[in-house]
Motif scaffolding. Structure first.
Motif, PDB file in Angstrom:
ATOM      1  N   PHE A 204       0.327  -7.211 -10.485  1.00  0.00           N
ATOM      2  CA  PHE A 204       0.822  -7.717  -9.153  1.00  0.00           C
ATOM      3  C   PHE A 204       0.974  -9.228  -9.159  1.00  0.00           C
ATOM      4  O   PHE A 204       2.099  -9.720  -8.619  1.00  0.00           O
ATOM      5  CB  PHE A 204      -0.290  -7.279  -8.296  1.00  0.00           C
ATOM      6  N   GLN A 205      -0.097  -9.953  -9.308  1.00  0.00           N
ATOM      7  CA  GLN A 205       0.226 -11.406  -9.108  1.00  0.00           C
ATOM      8  C   GLN A 205       1.157 -12.049 -10.108  1.00  0.00           C
ATOM      9  O   GLN A 205       2.091 -12.980 -10.035  1.00  0.00           O
ATOM     10  CB  GLN A 205      -1.211 -12.068  -9.273  1.00  0.00           C
ATOM     11  N   VAL A 206       1.225 -11.342 -11.480  1.00  0.00           N
ATOM     12  CA  VAL A 206       2.340 -11.813 -12.303  1.00  0.00           C
ATOM     13  C   VAL A 206       3.756 -11.734 -11.721  1.00  0.00           C
ATOM     14  O   VAL A 206       4.585 -12.517 -11.728  1.00  0.00           O
ATOM     15  CB  VAL A 206       2.243 -10.813 -13.813  1.00  0.00           C
TER      16      VAL A 206
ATOM     17  N   ARG B 280       0.776  -1.216  -0.037  1.00  0.00           N
ATOM     18  CA  ARG B 280       0.134  -0.013   0.075  1.00  0.00           C
ATOM     19  C   ARG B 280       0.820   1.350   0.070  1.00  0.00           C
ATOM     20  O   ARG B 280       1.794   1.338   0.710  1.00  0.00           O
ATOM     21  CB  ARG B 280      -0.891  -0.001   1.209  1.00  0.00           C
ATOM     22  N   GLY B 281       0.659   2.165  -0.704  1.00  0.00           N
ATOM     23  CA  GLY B 281       1.368   3.372  -0.755  1.00  0.00           C
ATOM     24  C   GLY B 281       2.471   3.374  -2.029  1.00  0.00           C
ATOM     25  O   GLY B 281       3.067   4.262  -2.398  1.00  0.00           O
ATOM     26  N   THR B 282       2.339   2.215  -2.693  1.00  0.00           N
ATOM     27  CA  THR B 282       3.123   2.190  -4.109  1.00  0.00           C
ATOM     28  C   THR B 282       2.738   1.971  -5.174  1.00  0.00           C
ATOM     29  O   THR B 282       1.371   1.634  -5.176  1.00  0.00           O
ATOM     30  CB  THR B 282       4.442   1.087  -3.611  1.00  0.00           C
ATOM     31  N   THR B 283       3.423   1.888  -6.496  1.00  0.00           N
ATOM     32  CA  THR B 283       2.621   1.496  -7.382  1.00  0.00           C
ATOM     33  C   THR B 283       2.232   0.200  -7.687  1.00  0.00           C
ATOM     34  O   THR B 283       1.288  -0.185  -8.631  1.00  0.00           O
ATOM     35  CB  THR B 283       3.357   1.933  -8.830  1.00  0.00           C
ATOM     36  N   CYS B 284       2.576  -0.730  -6.912  1.00  0.00           N
ATOM     37  CA  CYS B 284       2.663  -1.977  -7.056  1.00  0.00           C
ATOM     38  C   CYS B 284       0.986  -2.320  -6.169  1.00  0.00           C
ATOM     39  O   CYS B 284       0.459  -3.542  -6.708  1.00  0.00           O
ATOM     40  CB  CYS B 284       3.581  -3.007  -6.231  1.00  0.00           C
ATOM     41  N   TYR B 285       0.711  -1.721  -5.464  1.00  0.00           N
ATOM     42  CA  TYR B 285      -0.502  -2.000  -4.647  1.00  0.00           C
ATOM     43  C   TYR B 285      -1.922  -2.249  -5.563  1.00  0.00           C
ATOM     44  O   TYR B 285      -2.351  -3.418  -5.293  1.00  0.00           O
ATOM     45  CB  TYR B 285      -1.093  -0.664  -3.675  1.00  0.00           C
ATOM     46  N   ASP B 286      -2.018  -1.344  -6.402  1.00  0.00           N
ATOM     47  CA  ASP B 286      -3.297  -1.849  -7.207  1.00  0.00           C
ATOM     48  C   ASP B 286      -2.747  -2.026  -8.805  1.00  0.00           C
ATOM     49  O   ASP B 286      -3.637  -1.745  -9.747  1.00  0.00           O
ATOM     50  CB  ASP B 286      -4.316  -0.621  -7.048  1.00  0.00           C
TER      51      ASP B 286
END
Length: 472
Positions: free
Chosen positions: A440-442, A430-436
């Motif tokens: 992500f799962q890849v 949360r708070g990073t570009t990864c969060y949403d």
């Protein structure tokens, strides 16, 4: 087939070794070990039916191309390029057991495996050859022999302490040999020995001999000064190559980087001895702000010594380094790559020069490239026998997986702790570009590099330089 041998020819019939086989039972597919041939009992491994089908075709009659053709014909809904990738990965992962063979030797029932694939369309090799992003056994072991070293390199990623006494290397000779034996039986092909300085362990020559006798490829990294008798001993035991980290042929620069006066001349002397005894040298310099302008001199000096392989590693700031060292700029790195391209072109194949920064760009936009092999195909062992996901210290993460002093390679490789580094919760990001991020799962399956992410952002759960979207 010995691991150090070339890959099997694709123009002759190929066969699975008599040590292994494939079978199906109750709608499931398995890769199994022949206790009589191996001398030890190992549990069968559940595999994807497409892997079973491909391996069953290695019966002494089919070439690698034949296997691709047959699967493409029998699985018309699967694009040929997907089949080619899957067969290529099967070759890589099971190469210990695939060999040239002139005798018909079926190891499984192809038609039954094919029936299990009815209506199935595979998408990516990572979903077929691997299970939850990991292979079924480690293909390589990396043993950090010790965290002590005779040098004090200012950029050291391990923060190795200076000493010629590896007091932290507490795993016994007998135990490490037993682990290597088990890994070889399971299908591993390489053992990497690193540190610190692996050669300060007194029994390392005995262990190296054992690795070679197992048919495994030893990949040894060193910065030590060797005597003529030491090199002769290495050659006599059958060592074919050695990776030497000499960072510059300029003695002033090299000694500054190693923190050791006279290290440059000592290493050059060792290089001459290796070449004289027929041991191929792979130079592995770390390129920093101190030596990046000396690449032409470096390559010409290596060529004059009879060395043709150089792997350049671009220094990136890290939390373990001994002293502050400015990182290279993007334009400097691009200049290094341009220089290496020019040197490769002028050498016309006589030298093989590689720079690791190219790897990083290959990660961007490619969902099928694994970022970190740790826990996917690589098992890392620390000096005390601990198995870890990563051998680099990252604040806030416990990389410990299991104790190989008490547990087998198989037991540790199956440990549920591995899932903590693959099955990640987006809330941690949360708070990073990864969060949403839709990828992500890849990226979980690509096996994230927590070390690089932490170096970039001082946060473990953040995007690394290998971001698929190039967001860094």
């Amino acid at each position: 087939m010995e691991a150090a041998a070339p890959m099997p020819s694709s123009s002759v019939g190929l066969s699975l070794s008599e040590k292994v086989g494939v079978y199906h039972s109750d709608g499931r597919s398995f890769f199994c070990y022949n206790k009589e041939r191996i001398g030890r009992a190992y549990d069968p491994i559940e595999i994807h039916p497409l892997v079973g089908a491909a391996l069953s075709l290695f019966d002494g009659l089919h070439t690698r191309g034949d296997v691709v053709d047959r699967l493409t014909q029998d699985l018309p809904s699967t694009p040929r390029k997907d089949i080619e990738e899957i067969v290529s990965d099967i070759f890589t992962c099971y190469r210990k057991f695939i060999m040239n063979h002139n005798t018909v030797a079926p190891r499984g029932d192809y038609s039954e495996f094919l029936n299990m694939l009815d209506g199935y369309r595979p998408h990516r090799s990572i979903d077929v050859v691997f299970k939850n992003g990991r292979f079924h056994f480690p293909l390589r072991l990396r043993w950090v022999v010790t965290n002590y070293c005779t040098r004090r390199c200012i950029y050291c990623y391990q923060n190795a302490r200076r000493s010629d006494d590896p007091i932290d290397s507490t795993i016994s000779t007998e135990r490490i040999k037993a682990l290597f034996q088990e890994a070889s039986d399971l299908g591993a092909t390489e053992i990497h020995l690193t540190g610190g300085e692996p050669f300060i362990r007194k029994d390392i020559y005995d262990i190296l001999t054992f690795i070679i006798e197992l048919g495994l490829r030893p990949v040894v990294f060193t910065k030590l000064s060797f005597s003529p008798s030491d090199v002769a001993r290495l050659a006599s035991m059958g060592l074919k190559e050695i990776f030497v980290s000499l960072d510059s042929f300029n003695s002033r620069v090299a000694d500054k980087l190693t923190g050791t006066k006279g290290s440059c001349e000592e290493l050059i002397s060792s290089l001459r001895l290796f070449v004289q005894h027929g041991i191929e040298v792979v130079l592995s310099p770390v390129i920093t702000s101190y030596n990046y302008e000396d690449l032409d001199l470096y390559v010409s000096s290596a060529r004059d010594l009879g060395i043709s392989r150089i792997n350049f590693t671009i220094y990136r700031d890290n939390t373990q380094r001994v002293a502050a060292l400015p990182s290279l700029s993007k334009s400097q790195i691009e200049g290094i790559e341009t220089t290496v391209d020019g040197l490769n072109a002028s050498a016309q194949g006589a030298m093989r020069l590689f720079v690791d920064s190219r790897n990083l760009r290959n990660f961007i936009g490619n969902e099928d490239i694994v970022i970190c092999p740790g826990g996917v195909t690589l098992l890392i062992i620390l000096p005390n026998g601990a198995a870890v996901r990563c051998d680099k210290a990252v604040r806030g993460v416990d990389f410990f997986i299991g104790d190989l002093q008490r547990h087998s390679v198989s037991e540790v490789w199956k440990a549920p702790k591995w899932d903590e580094f693959i099955v990640l919760d987006p809330e941690k990001f949360r708070g990073t570009t990864c969060y949403d991020c839709e990828k992500f799962q890849v990226c979980n399956l690509r096996n994230r590099c927590f070390f690089e992410a932490f170096n970039l952002h001082q946060k473990v759960y953040s995007p690394g330089p290998e971001c698929l979207l190039g967001a860094i």
